[in-house]
Design a protein around this motif. Structure first.
Motif, mmCIF file in Angstrom:
data_model
loop_
_atom_site.group_PDB
_atom_site.id
_atom_site.type_symbol
_atom_site.label_atom_id
_atom_site.label_comp_id
_atom_site.label_asym_id
_atom_site.label_seq_id
_atom_site.Cartn_x
_atom_site.Cartn_y
_atom_site.Cartn_z
ATOM 1 N N VAL A 87 0.840 -1.202 0.000
ATOM 2 C CA VAL A 87 0.000 0.000 0.000
ATOM 3 C C VAL A 87 0.875 1.251 0.000
ATOM 4 O O VAL A 87 0.598 2.222 -0.720
ATOM 5 C CB VAL A 87 -0.942 0.008 1.217
ATOM 6 C CG1 VAL A 87 -1.751 1.307 1.261
ATOM 7 C CG2 VAL A 87 -1.876 -1.188 1.186
ATOM 8 N N LEU A 88 1.949 1.241 0.782
ATOM 9 C CA LEU A 88 2.829 2.410 0.853
ATOM 10 C C LEU A 88 3.555 2.633 -0.469
ATOM 11 O O LEU A 88 3.839 3.781 -0.843
ATOM 12 C CB LEU A 88 3.838 2.241 1.983
ATOM 13 C CG LEU A 88 3.234 2.203 3.397
ATOM 14 C CD1 LEU A 88 4.327 2.040 4.440
ATOM 15 C CD2 LEU A 88 2.420 3.460 3.670
ATOM 16 N N SER A 89 3.838 1.557 -1.194
ATOM 17 C CA SER A 89 4.463 1.728 -2.517
ATOM 18 C C SER A 89 3.501 2.391 -3.487
ATOM 19 O O SER A 89 3.911 3.196 -4.330
ATOM 20 C CB SER A 89 4.931 0.376 -3.056
ATOM 21 O OG SER A 89 3.821 -0.450 -3.394
ATOM 22 N N VAL A 90 2.218 2.080 -3.369
ATOM 23 C CA VAL A 90 1.198 2.710 -4.220
ATOM 24 C C VAL A 90 1.079 4.191 -3.883
ATOM 25 O O VAL A 90 0.889 5.040 -4.766
ATOM 26 C CB VAL A 90 -0.164 1.997 -4.048
ATOM 27 C CG1 VAL A 90 -1.262 2.748 -4.794
ATOM 28 C CG2 VAL A 90 -0.073 0.556 -4.545
ATOM 29 N N SER B 23 -8.508 1.584 4.709
ATOM 30 C CA SER B 23 -7.331 2.262 4.170
ATOM 31 C C SER B 23 -6.570 1.345 3.217
ATOM 32 O O SER B 23 -6.079 1.780 2.173
ATOM 33 C CB SER B 23 -6.417 2.718 5.313
ATOM 34 O OG SER B 23 -7.085 3.626 6.171
ATOM 35 N N PHE B 24 -6.457 0.075 3.563
ATOM 36 C CA PHE B 24 -5.825 -0.890 2.664
ATOM 37 C C PHE B 24 -6.635 -1.026 1.368
ATOM 38 O O PHE B 24 -6.062 -1.199 0.285
ATOM 39 C CB PHE B 24 -5.717 -2.257 3.345
ATOM 40 C CG PHE B 24 -4.507 -2.409 4.222
ATOM 41 C CD1 PHE B 24 -3.379 -3.061 3.763
ATOM 42 C CD2 PHE B 24 -4.496 -1.907 5.520
ATOM 43 C CE1 PHE B 24 -2.252 -3.214 4.568
ATOM 44 C CE2 PHE B 24 -3.389 -2.055 6.340
ATOM 45 C CZ PHE B 24 -2.258 -2.699 5.863
ATOM 46 N N ASP B 25 -7.947 -0.943 1.471
ATOM 47 C CA ASP B 25 -8.809 -1.083 0.290
ATOM 48 C C ASP B 25 -8.555 -0.007 -0.751
ATOM 49 O O ASP B 25 -8.817 -0.218 -1.936
ATOM 50 C CB ASP B 25 -10.291 -1.025 0.700
ATOM 51 C CG ASP B 25 -10.774 -2.339 1.294
ATOM 52 O OD1 ASP B 25 -10.152 -3.386 1.024
ATOM 53 O OD2 ASP B 25 -11.785 -2.320 2.016
ATOM 54 N N THR B 26 -8.056 1.158 -0.328
ATOM 55 C CA THR B 26 -7.856 2.245 -1.285
ATOM 56 C C THR B 26 -6.744 1.929 -2.284
ATOM 57 O O THR B 26 -6.719 2.476 -3.383
ATOM 58 C CB THR B 26 -7.507 3.560 -0.556
ATOM 59 O OG1 THR B 26 -6.274 3.389 0.174
ATOM 60 C CG2 THR B 26 -8.614 3.955 0.399
ATOM 61 N N ALA B 27 -5.809 1.065 -1.896
ATOM 62 C CA ALA B 27 -4.703 0.712 -2.795
ATOM 63 C C ALA B 27 -5.097 -0.382 -3.760
ATOM 64 O O ALA B 27 -4.641 -0.409 -4.909
ATOM 65 C CB ALA B 27 -3.480 0.278 -1.996
ATOM 66 N N HIS B 28 -5.934 -1.294 -3.294
ATOM 67 C CA HIS B 28 -6.389 -2.395 -4.154
ATOM 68 C C HIS B 28 -7.729 -2.879 -3.611
ATOM 69 O O HIS B 28 -7.844 -3.202 -2.429
ATOM 70 C CB HIS B 28 -5.374 -3.534 -4.156
ATOM 71 C CG HIS B 28 -5.643 -4.578 -5.195
ATOM 72 N ND1 HIS B 28 -6.603 -5.558 -5.033
ATOM 73 C CD2 HIS B 28 -5.093 -4.784 -6.412
ATOM 74 C CE1 HIS B 28 -6.622 -6.340 -6.098
ATOM 75 N NE2 HIS B 28 -5.720 -5.879 -6.954
ATOM 76 N N PRO B 29 -8.767 -2.911 -4.447
ATOM 77 C CA PRO B 29 -10.091 -3.331 -3.974
ATOM 78 C C PRO B 29 -10.033 -4.679 -3.249
ATOM 79 O O PRO B 29 -9.404 -5.622 -3.724
ATOM 80 C CB PRO B 29 -10.914 -3.433 -5.258
ATOM 81 C CG PRO B 29 -10.234 -2.499 -6.210
ATOM 82 C CD PRO B 29 -8.767 -2.584 -5.878
ATOM 83 N N SER B 30 -10.664 -4.728 -2.095
ATOM 84 C CA SER B 30 -10.795 -5.941 -1.276
ATOM 85 C C SER B 30 -9.502 -6.378 -0.600
ATOM 86 O O SER B 30 -9.478 -7.430 0.046
ATOM 87 C CB SER B 30 -11.353 -7.116 -2.103
ATOM 88 O OG SER B 30 -12.660 -6.825 -2.557
ATOM 89 N N LEU B 31 -8.419 -5.601 -0.713
ATOM 90 C CA LEU B 31 -7.196 -5.959 0.002
ATOM 91 C C LEU B 31 -7.435 -5.915 1.509
ATOM 92 O O LEU B 31 -7.038 -6.829 2.243
ATOM 93 C CB LEU B 31 -6.053 -5.008 -0.376
ATOM 94 C CG LEU B 31 -4.711 -5.256 0.337
ATOM 95 C CD1 LEU B 31 -4.171 -6.641 0.002
ATOM 96 C CD2 LEU B 31 -3.694 -4.182 -0.039
#
Length: 560
Positions: free
Chosen positions: A237-240, A437-445
């Motif tokens: 997520v931080l890389s995104v 917050s994790f979901d914002t980087a990749h759906p359903s993460l």
């Protein structure tokens, strides 16, 4: 229940006041200097001990290895405090809370080394294959060596500490964990909270009935896997969001020493709130100074008490400076903490006095009837301002006579609140805020990975604190039968917690931290009184290690 949680807030304001937290910081600085910066020893020699390159421990008394002891203690510290606790700190303390979490993590390494060393010096070895230790034994056995009067003080202090540990085990080690797991599972999958509680209780029972050996064996497998999965997901997520990180770090440092501006779902935070929430949640997460982790560490097999103190210093580093930091940066970079409304009213309602007292909105209408936005059972809030300070007015989505609507929970206030945002916010509580917050980087993460991490973290902490509370029962002379009854009640409490009496993140924060101040008030004075014993043993160990008087696990070949 409102008056009950108000009482908890009042207790926390006294027991976790700024002077108490400053004392914790001062103690950490003292032991950092006194030990010759033990943080370095933990990162170097502690790592060697964990990997079998330290000293020979086969002839020591104890039940579990250094790695198992660290894993068992980490299964209590690396828990939902690292997800839900960090989310609560950011949600109410703002970005500046993260800075104070780092400070506690750094000085906490020295505190943890000192308190575990003391525990190892005064642990109960009457059964060498099943030793018992912790601050209660340091009080009873350590203070007794100072004289007859101190022996009486030690017995009283040990008993008070045990009561505090058992209270914290119930609130922070059981209820906080079970509630957080159930809340996130319901938010994403719609599973009734009581079903989650029942499943957790069965899983916990399967482990705690096996005692410390099964705890150590379970922890050494569970903890590394769960930490690795979670940290790798967070780094993705931080890389995104990498381009935001410089601004995020500037915001953290700026907000640590100045008020954080209110925006969106964030109510704003003063310097004092950032300090208190950051310190409180880091203390809850790392447990540095609480005296709980020594209970697990005291079961280690080693001939040198100091070795476990060295290893224990790694806990706050892994827990706070790595795992908590990943969670905080993900939440701040995703922007969910200061999100906008989920839906906006065309004609915003006004605030009126509720029939039963307090203030509520004039109508129960939802801004939108879309099932994809709101579902029955969702907790929501409107943002209001009272005497210049923003607060949340909570409500629950429900099926009313004319369809979906909101049942508002009246807000008590002498002054009339003013609606300051034109819409309804979804209430993402604790670990759910992190998952979104994790979901914002990749759906359903967040839905899948964070929910899995929440289950693993919550389960591991429930197991460890079940053991901690059990040691309190044994300290008070509890028989094997009494311990079995305690274990049964522990599992029942998991289910009871998930029946819905905790409603908001603020309530779970007050509940989970109510015992922290009592534990500090016993453990810190004892550490200061007996600190010279711990530091004397610490420096003696490293002096003998340098001279080659302690046999290493893999000695260097002699030159011939």
């Amino acid at each position: 229940m409102t008056s009950f949680f108000a009482l908890l807030d009042a207790i926390n304001r006294v027991m976790l006041s700024v002077p108490v937290l400053l004392t914790l910081l001062g103690t950490g600085v003292l032991f950092t200097v006194w030990s010759g910066f033990s943080q370095y020893r933990s990162l170097t020699h502690g790592t060697a001990l964990l990997t079998g390159r330290g000293i020979r421990t086969q002839n020591g008394k104890g039940a579990i290895t250094h790695f198992q002891a660290l894993s068992a203690a980490l299964s209590g510290t690396v828990g939902l405090g690292n997800i839900a606790g960090v989310a609560i700190a950011v949600e109410f303390g703002g970005p500046g809370a993260v800075f104070w979490m780092w400070v506690v993590g750094l000085v906490g390494m020295a505190i943890k080394s000192a308190e575990v060393t003391l525990s190892m010096l005064y642990r109960d070895l009457s059964n060498p294959d099943d030793p018992h230790g912790g601050t209660m034994y340091v009080c009873r056995n350590g203070l007794a060596k100072l004289g007859p009067g101190w022996a009486r003080v030690g017995k009283i202090a040990g008993g008070l500490f045990c009561l505090s540990v058992m209270l914290f085990a119930i609130t922070g080690g059981n209820m906080f964990q079970a509630w957080s797991v159930a809340d996130t599972t319901q938010a994403y999958f719609g599973v009734p909270t009581w079903i989650t509680g029942l499943i957790l209780a069965v899983l916990v029972a399967l482990v705690i009935l096996g005692g410390v050996r099964r705890l150590g064996a379970t922890a050494e497998k569970l903890v590394p896997v769960m930490c690795l999965i979670y940290v790798v997901g967070g780094l993705y997520v931080l890389s995104v969001n990498a381009q935001q990180l410089p601004d995020i770090f500037r915001l953290i440092f700026r907000s640590a020493f100045a008020p954080a501006e209110a925006m969106g779902a964030f109510t704003g935070a003063s310097l004092g709130m950032a300090f208190i929430f950051g310190m409180k949640r880091a203390l809850f997460s790392s447990e540095a100074g609480l005296g709980t982790a020594p209970i697990a560490h005291s079961a280690v097999k080693t001939p040198e008490p100091v070795t476990e103190g060295v290893v224990a210093g790694l806990e706050p580093f892994i827990d706070t400076l790595v795992v908590c930091t990943v969670t905080a940066l993900v939440i701040l970079s995703a922007g969910v903490w200061n999100r906008g409304p989920a839906a906006i009213w065309t004609n915003p309602p006004v605030i009126v006095q509720a029939d039963g007292g307090g203030w509520a909105l004039s109508n129960n209408e939802l801004p939108t009837r879309s099932d994809s936005t709101f579902r029955p059972g969702d907790q929501v809030f409107a943002m209001v301002e009272i005497d210049g300070a923003r607060q949340r007015l909570y409500g629950n989505v429900a099926v009313l006579e004319d369809g979906f609507g909101i049942r508002w929970q009246p807000l008590a206030s002498v002054s009339t609140p003013v609606l300051v945002e034109p819409g309804v916010f979804m209430d993402y509580r604790g670990s759910t805020l992190a998952a979104k917050s994790f979901d914002t980087a990749h759906p359903s993460l967040g839905k899948w990975m964070v929910t899995a991490a929440v289950w693993l973290f919550g389960l591991s902490t429930l197991i460890t604190y079940g053991y901690y509370g059990e040691q309190g029962v044994r300290y008070f002379g509890g028989s094997d039968r009494g311990v079995r009854v305690y274990r049964l009640l522990w599992c029942v409490l998991v289910v009871v917690t998930c029946l819905g009496f905790i409603k908001t993140a603020a309530q779970v924060d007050a509940l989970s931290t109510v015992a922290l101040g009592f534990m500090l008030s016993v453990n810190l004075p004892v550490m200061l009184i007996l600190g010279s014993r711990a530091m004397g043993a610490w420096h003696d160990y490293f002096r003998r290690l340098r001279r080659g008087e302690i046999e290493r696990a893999h000695p260097k070949p002699s030159k011939s």
